[in-house]
Scaffold this motif. Sequence first.
Motif, PDB file in Angstrom:
ATOM      1  N   ALA A  59       0.822  -1.216   0.000  1.00 19.55           N
ATOM      2  CA  ALA A  59       0.000   0.000   0.000  1.00 19.55           C
ATOM      3  C   ALA A  59       0.853   1.261   0.000  1.00 19.55           C
ATOM      4  N   GLU A  60       2.011   1.187   0.677  1.00 19.93           N
ATOM      5  CA  GLU A  60       2.912   2.336   0.721  1.00 19.93           C
ATOM      6  C   GLU A  60       3.443   2.681  -0.664  1.00 19.93           C
ATOM      7  N   GLU A  61       3.568   1.665  -1.518  1.00 20.30           N
ATOM      8  CA  GLU A  61       4.163   1.870  -2.848  1.00 20.30           C
ATOM      9  C   GLU A  61       3.156   2.408  -3.860  1.00 20.30           C
ATOM     10  N   ILE A  62       1.865   2.221  -3.588  1.00 20.91           N
ATOM     11  CA  ILE A  62       0.841   2.625  -4.560  1.00 20.91           C
ATOM     12  C   ILE A  62       0.452   4.076  -4.311  1.00 20.91           C
ATOM     13  N   LEU A  63       0.818   4.935  -5.252  1.00 20.58           N
ATOM     14  CA  LEU A  63       0.553   6.368  -5.122  1.00 20.58           C
ATOM     15  C   LEU A  63      -0.715   6.733  -5.898  1.00 20.58           C
TER      16      LEU A  63
END
Length: 464
Positions: A59-63
């Motif tokens: 989730a942190e990687e999906i902007l």
Amino acid sequence: MVFYLPETLETAGALDEMTPRQIVSELDKHVIGQHDAKRSVAIALRNRMRRQKLSQELAEEILPKNIIMIGPTGVGKTEIARRLARLANSPFLKVEASRFTEVGYVGRDVESMVRDLVEISIDMVREEKLEEVSEKAEQNAEDRLLDLLLPPQPTPARGASEDSPASTEALQRTREKLRAQIREGKLNERTVEVDVRERSFPAFEIVSSQGVEEMDINIKDMLPPGLFGQRSKKRRMKVNEAMEYLIQEEENKLIDMEQVTRTAVERAEQAGIIFIDELDKIAGRERGHGPDVSREGVQRDILPIVEGTTVNTRYGMVRTDHVLFIAAGAFHVAKPADLIPELQGRFPIRVELRSLTVEDFIRILREPKSALVKQYTALLETEGIKLTFSDDALEAVAQFAARVNEQTENIGARRLHTIMEKLLEEISFEGPDLKKKIVHIDAAYVEKQLAEIVKDQDLSRYIL
């Protein structure tokens, strides 16, 4: 909606179950047409919901996929973004890109948009908490007010007998009678003496070339406890005023502002929406001198905010990695391709909004939940006037709006506000004195009120 990271954020009902089609359907209730733009923002919102179901690492990687809306003024760009934010219960901030200038020029610091978003988020969360504690706060304030109206009995002198159960019961009955009278408003004119807290320390502000910004330093934290914040004075006020003041005091006691701040910062980071209008006004490449230097400088200042950075606010560090940015502009002269490549890459989704037609104007007058016809009908109904519009009247208004937009500046649906105000000016002015309270607007009346103004193009520039 559940916002991912952290898991303690609260849900907002069944929003996380809404499909993009359902989101578009909700937007259709407020904005006419512009289906492509609605699809894009609906997908962006749905992707936020999808992201919350992923592992924290992924989730942190999906902007967020930021959006540029291209279209003339008054076609619904801002309203689509604003309604989306309301639907998602997201903090929403609208800024004009032309207000920002790079360091060294007069204007606002681009990081101020993030600080403003956090302030809006705190106001939202605080309002939600106030609703939760409102009943308890009102009950506590009522008890305090009763203590002022019926002070406790003095302590019996040494050797005197304690109050009998009968006198205690009588006091309680009197108290309940007063409580009923407070609720019925019978004691509103009576005055009571309330301990009112004085403002303990003035708010410090600094003025710089970046505008007026509140200082992050809390001077009270540097001073010994109790030196400020404990002073109060007696003030006489009416019962209804005292009740309002006491309710506010009790609400402040019941709300944990530290928790509000934590939740608000998390909501701004994970669900915030920033709408950057007039992006076309700063489009331009550096040519060595002139305004293009400043315009490109603003783009380069905005770039890290949109890319994802950490901004220092009075509530701590705030990350912008997962804030959704929606930019908009007419792009009549400049084009999105005139933006610096790095900024273009941060707005991968582009949608074009078309100009409004006569049919669109008719639908705008009639269909949305807060349609102009419904607004004016409700306003005049407060004067006892029953206002009705025929279908040909609405068509005539739409035709006039389209014609004036062609002859002068095209300001889209905003033209309808001006024309409706001029159309109903006489009825609004004479409303309280009208003997005939049923007013029907037809095409002939519209023609009579507006035809001469529309014919005279010079006059219509100033009036419509």
